[in-house]
Design a protein around this motif. Structure first.
Motif, short mmCIF file in Angstrom:
data_model
loop_
_atom_site.label_atom_id
_atom_site.label_comp_id
_atom_site.label_asym_id
_atom_site.label_seq_id
_atom_site.Cartn_x
_atom_site.Cartn_y
_atom_site.Cartn_z
N ARG A 51 -8.81 -0.47 -1.70
CA ARG A 51 -7.47 -1.05 -1.64
C ARG A 51 -7.49 -2.54 -1.95
O ARG A 51 -6.60 -3.05 -2.62
CB ARG A 51 -6.86 -0.79 -0.26
CG ARG A 51 -6.43 0.64 -0.01
CD ARG A 51 -5.54 0.73 1.22
NE ARG A 51 -6.27 0.34 2.42
CZ ARG A 51 -6.89 1.20 3.23
NH1 ARG A 51 -6.85 2.50 2.95
NH2 ARG A 51 -7.51 0.78 4.31
N THR A 73 1.77 -1.88 -10.57
CA THR A 73 0.90 -1.04 -9.76
C THR A 73 -0.56 -1.32 -10.05
O THR A 73 -0.93 -1.88 -11.09
CB THR A 73 1.19 0.45 -10.01
OG1 THR A 73 0.97 0.73 -11.41
CG2 THR A 73 2.62 0.79 -9.66
N GLN A 106 1.19 7.51 -1.31
CA GLN A 106 0.47 8.47 -2.14
C GLN A 106 -0.78 7.87 -2.76
O GLN A 106 -1.35 8.46 -3.67
CB GLN A 106 1.38 9.01 -3.24
CG GLN A 106 2.60 9.76 -2.70
CD GLN A 106 3.48 10.31 -3.80
OE1 GLN A 106 3.26 10.02 -4.98
NE2 GLN A 106 4.46 11.10 -3.44
N GLY A 107 -1.22 6.73 -2.27
CA GLY A 107 -2.38 6.07 -2.85
C GLY A 107 -1.97 5.06 -3.89
O GLY A 107 -0.98 5.22 -4.61
N GLY A 108 -2.75 4.01 -3.99
CA GLY A 108 -2.44 2.97 -4.95
C GLY A 108 -1.79 1.77 -4.27
O GLY A 108 -1.44 1.79 -3.09
N GLU A 146 0.86 -1.17 0.00
CA GLU A 146 0.00 0.00 0.00
C GLU A 146 0.90 1.23 0.00
O GLU A 146 1.66 1.46 0.94
CB GLU A 146 -0.91 -0.01 1.22
CG GLU A 146 -1.94 -1.13 1.21
CD GLU A 146 -2.91 -1.03 2.37
OE1 GLU A 146 -2.84 -0.02 3.11
OE2 GLU A 146 -3.73 -1.94 2.55
N HIS A 155 -4.21 1.02 -9.21
CA HIS A 155 -4.73 2.27 -8.65
C HIS A 155 -6.05 2.02 -7.94
O HIS A 155 -6.87 1.21 -8.37
CB HIS A 155 -4.89 3.32 -9.74
CG HIS A 155 -3.59 3.73 -10.36
ND1 HIS A 155 -2.69 4.56 -9.73
CD2 HIS A 155 -3.03 3.42 -11.55
CE1 HIS A 155 -1.63 4.75 -10.50
NE2 HIS A 155 -1.82 4.07 -11.62
N ALA A 204 -0.93 -0.25 -17.25
CA ALA A 204 -0.63 0.49 -16.02
C ALA A 204 0.88 0.66 -15.94
O ALA A 204 1.64 -0.11 -16.55
CB ALA A 204 -1.16 -0.25 -14.79
N ALA A 228 -7.89 -2.87 -5.71
CA ALA A 228 -6.65 -2.51 -6.40
C ALA A 228 -5.58 -3.58 -6.20
O ALA A 228 -4.82 -3.89 -7.13
CB ALA A 228 -6.15 -1.16 -5.89
#
Length: 331
Positions: free
Chosen positions: A267, A243, A143-145, A140, A245, A181, A270
């Protein structure tokens, strides 16, 4: 009398640009940033020439404008370590202004009291790009993703024939074209210790059925020991970060008390997408004859630890995902 026609395949050459994110050329082979820098430099020189031309002698104007024009040209075209000079200057400026000491805290570092004199600058919080390692091995990101790491081996490309090289390049190209991605490929050279392998061979040598085989095994173990002593051996490791998102709808909930649950669901989805992409990457690399595996939680933690401090033992024993963490209160 027969004539044998031999078909000789020419060696294949594939050019790959070093900077895959190279900006587009818009005018005379110049990028938009270069055109902007040159246009700004020309406008500044023209303004100085028109404003101070009637008042200042021409040699003085030339002495002032030549360094300005040279600075603009160097800033537009010069490169340092593969980076444009303007980006390098900005990165150097940020590096000089940033604190060189970081501490592990999630809050800003408070200044000392007024009566305490401090030399230097306050340390800054250490912001790592990884927030946590999930049980399934997914990372995790801060910054997100979500990201998943795949460890891959290598293939002896130079020892293949021209036809085999063309097939490998075609398969690898199909995998790259199938990516939807961002993917980061990291090639590491790590030191390797052959002491364990030599000890393993020596320990199992007496169990061989023939004395000649035992002697050959011991000789090979001695060769491995001498090889590791006389040379600095390196092994090449390839890590692929894939990755995934988090959907934008995961944080767009109207109800504040459901926002955390929506983030968790985002999460999880993703991570599932990133793990599926990682499995597809393993299958695609298997077609190339490259061994690959998706790292689990423990292997991912070990890879991150090795990347932060390569070649050095960890300072603390980091618990694995299967360890039970207990707390004992003394007193």
């Amino acid at each position: 009398m027969s004539t044998r026609h031999q078909h000789v395949e020419a060696p294949m050459s594939v050019k790959i640009p070093a900077d895959v994110d190279q900006p587009d050329k818009i005018l005379y082979g110049l990028t938009a940033k270069q055109v902007t820098i040159l246009a700004g430099t020309a406008a500044a020189c023209l303004w100085v020439l028109l404003t101070f031309g009637p008042l200042v002698p021409f040699p003085v104007l030339v002495a002032v404008l030549v360094p300005v024009a040279a600075a603009g040209i160097v800033l537009a075209f010069a490169r340092h370590d593969g980076m444009n000079l303007d980006r390098y200057t900005l990165a150097a400026f940020r590096h000089l202004r940033a604190s060189k000491q970081r501490v592990t805290t999630s809050e800003p570092v408070q200044p000392p009291p007024a009566w305490c004199r401090m030399r230097g600058r306050l340390p800054e919080p250490l912001r790592l790009p990884v927030r946590t390692v999930r049980q399934d091995g997914a990372l995790e990101l801060a910054q997100g993703g979500v990201a998943v790491i795949v460890r891959a081996g290598t293939v002896a490309f130079g020892l293949r024939t021209a036809g085999e090289q063309a097939g490998l390049v075609a398969v690898f190209g199909r995998w790259l074209n199938s990516l939807d991605a961002p993917v980061q490929i990291l090639v590491q050279a790590r030191p390797v210790d052959l002491t364990g392998l030599a000890d393993h061979i020596t320990r199992h040598a007496p169990a061989l059925p023939d004395p000649a085989l035992e002697e050959a095994a011991r000789a090979h173990a001695a060769f491995l020991t001498d090889l590791g002593t006389e040379h600095d051996l390196l092994i090449r490791q390839v890590l692929i970060a894939i990755t995934g998102h988090i959907p934008a709808s995961a944080t767009a909930s109207v109800l504040p008390w459901r926002r955390r649950e929506r983030r968790r669901v985002g999460r999880d989805s993703a991570a599932a997408v990133a793990l599926r992409r990682a499995a597809e990457a393993v299958q695609s690399l298997a077609a190339l004859g490259v061994p690959a595996e998706v790292l689990d939680a423990n292997s991912t933690t070990a890879a991150l630890t090795e990347s932060l401090s390569p070649g050095e033992p960890p300072l603390v024993d980091t618990p694995t995902s299967d360890d039970v963490i207990t707390h004992r209160k003394e007193g």
